[in-house]
Design an enzyme around this catalytic site. Structure first.
Site, PDB file in Angstrom:
ATOM      1  N   ARG A 158      20.565 -17.563  50.604  1.00  0.00           N
ATOM      2  CA  ARG A 158      21.939 -17.558  50.080  1.00  0.00           C
ATOM      3  C   ARG A 158      22.421 -18.972  50.011  1.00  0.00           C
ATOM      4  O   ARG A 158      23.450 -19.326  49.561  1.00  0.00           O
ATOM      5  CB  ARG A 158      22.776 -16.317  50.744  1.00  0.00           C
ATOM      6  CG  ARG A 158      22.445 -15.115  50.010  1.00  0.00           C
ATOM      7  CD  ARG A 158      23.286 -14.113  50.880  1.00  0.00           C
ATOM      8  NE  ARG A 158      22.915 -13.765  52.019  1.00  0.00           N
ATOM      9  CZ  ARG A 158      22.060 -13.014  52.539  1.00  0.00           C
ATOM     10  NH1 ARG A 158      21.458 -12.118  51.841  1.00  0.00           N
ATOM     11  NH2 ARG A 158      22.027 -12.853  53.996  1.00  0.00           N
TER      12      ARG A 158
ATOM     13  N   GLU B  71      15.958 -11.059  66.954  1.00  0.00           N
ATOM     14  CA  GLU B  71      16.029  -9.872  67.896  1.00  0.00           C
ATOM     15  C   GLU B  71      14.791  -9.582  68.349  1.00  0.00           C
ATOM     16  O   GLU B  71      14.226  -9.044  69.374  1.00  0.00           O
ATOM     17  CB  GLU B  71      16.996  -8.973  67.388  1.00  0.00           C
ATOM     18  CG  GLU B  71      17.706  -8.178  68.405  1.00  0.00           C
ATOM     19  CD  GLU B  71      18.323  -6.792  67.859  1.00  0.00           C
ATOM     20  OE1 GLU B  71      18.887  -7.064  66.577  1.00  0.00           O
ATOM     21  OE2 GLU B  71      18.786  -5.886  68.522  1.00  0.00           O
TER      22      GLU B  71
HETATM   23  P1  AMP Z   1      21.599 -16.435  62.570  1.00  0.00           P
HETATM   24  O1  AMP Z   1      20.456 -17.290  62.444  1.00  0.00           O
HETATM   25  O2  AMP Z   1      21.665 -15.565  63.457  1.00  0.00           O
HETATM   26  O3  AMP Z   1      22.804 -17.347  62.315  1.00  0.00           O
HETATM   27  O4  AMP Z   1      21.522 -15.620  61.004  1.00  0.00           O
HETATM   28  C1  AMP Z   1      22.188 -16.376  59.906  1.00  0.00           C
HETATM   29  C2  AMP Z   1      21.371 -16.083  58.693  1.00  0.00           C
HETATM   30  O5  AMP Z   1      21.342 -14.464  58.472  1.00  0.00           O
HETATM   31  C3  AMP Z   1      22.254 -16.386  57.476  1.00  0.00           C
HETATM   32  O6  AMP Z   1      21.320 -17.206  56.739  1.00  0.00           O
HETATM   33  C4  AMP Z   1      22.692 -15.174  56.659  1.00  0.00           C
HETATM   34  O7  AMP Z   1      22.328 -15.236  55.484  1.00  0.00           O
HETATM   35  C5  AMP Z   1      22.036 -14.025  57.578  1.00  0.00           C
HETATM   36  N1  AMP Z   1      22.989 -12.988  58.334  1.00  0.00           N
HETATM   37  C6  AMP Z   1      23.038 -12.753  59.419  1.00  0.00           C
HETATM   38  N2  AMP Z   1      23.855 -11.643  59.775  1.00  0.00           N
HETATM   39  C7  AMP Z   1      24.372 -11.425  58.707  1.00  0.00           C
HETATM   40  C8  AMP Z   1      25.679 -10.509  58.196  1.00  0.00           C
HETATM   41  N3  AMP Z   1      26.155  -9.755  59.024  1.00  0.00           N
HETATM   42  N4  AMP Z   1      25.775 -10.536  56.890  1.00  0.00           N
HETATM   43  C9  AMP Z   1      25.173 -11.176  55.942  1.00  0.00           C
HETATM   44  N5  AMP Z   1      24.045 -12.104  56.308  1.00  0.00           N
HETATM   45  C10 AMP Z   1      23.855 -12.179  57.739  1.00  0.00           C
END
Ligand code: AMP
Length: 176
Positions: free
Chosen positions: A64, A101
């Protein structure tokens, strides 16, 4: 200046409970993308102060992040660089893994995607735990890029992902 406010964007985001698994509230940006005014406004807000400065490339994170980074690159008349999931880029790459996770994920960038010292804007749709963005920072650092800013449309502040992003400037349009 954009006539679209952060609150307008917030109103366009759809919260989907228990997707993709129980306990996760998914922030669905497709209603924002599906509204020409909101989509354009989101891109303008992400570009923010950088419309007036030299940016050599806008880097987007699979998948995205591509949507916003490609649009921002076009608006800034500059290059777009994808950071992709492992195994998708055809030429010589650098890879970086990070923990999820359960298990881990690996992302990659073409080794010649940006020149050392290039001024880059790194964009993704959402900052959650920060693992993805931290890995993207590691890739750009290997290439010698200068990260001007890391921008997110949405930040889940309660997960404190910012803490993983070091001293790089971070800006989010909407925080939950
Ligand atoms: P992180 O590595 O945990 O910061 O996760 C970020 C990535 O996961 C981003 O590229 C988001 O598109 C996706 N993502 C994580 N949590 C969500 C959420 N609650 N809603 C939508 N996309 C999420």
């Amino acid at each position: 200046m954009s006539s679209v406010s952060a609150d307008d964007i917030r109103a366009g985001i759809r919260n989907v409970p228990d997707f993709p698994k129980p306990g996760i509230q998914f922030k669905d940006i497709t209603p924002v993308l599906g509204d020409a005014r909101l989509f354009a406004g989101a891109v303008e807000l992400l570009i923010g102060p950088h419309a007036a400065s030299r940016i050599d490339a806008v880097v987007g994170i699979d998948a995205r992040g591509f949507i916003f980074a490609a649009a921002a690159a076009q608006k800034l008349h500059t290059a777009f660089v994808p950071i992709r999931k492992k195994g998708k880029l055809p030429h010589t790459t650098f890879e970086e893994s990070y923990d999820l996770e359960y298990g881990s994920n690996t992302i990659a960038i073409h080794a010649d995607a940006v020149r050392p010292g290039a001024r880059v804007l790194l964009l993704d749709d959402l900052l959650a735990t920060g693992g993805t963005a931290a890995a993207a920072i590691a890739l750009l650092t290997k290439l010698g890029a200068h990260i001007v800013e890391i921008g997110f449309l949405i930040e889940l502040g309660f997960l404190n992902g910012r803490a993983k992003l070091g001293s790089h400037p971070v800006r989010s349009i909407i925080t939950y």
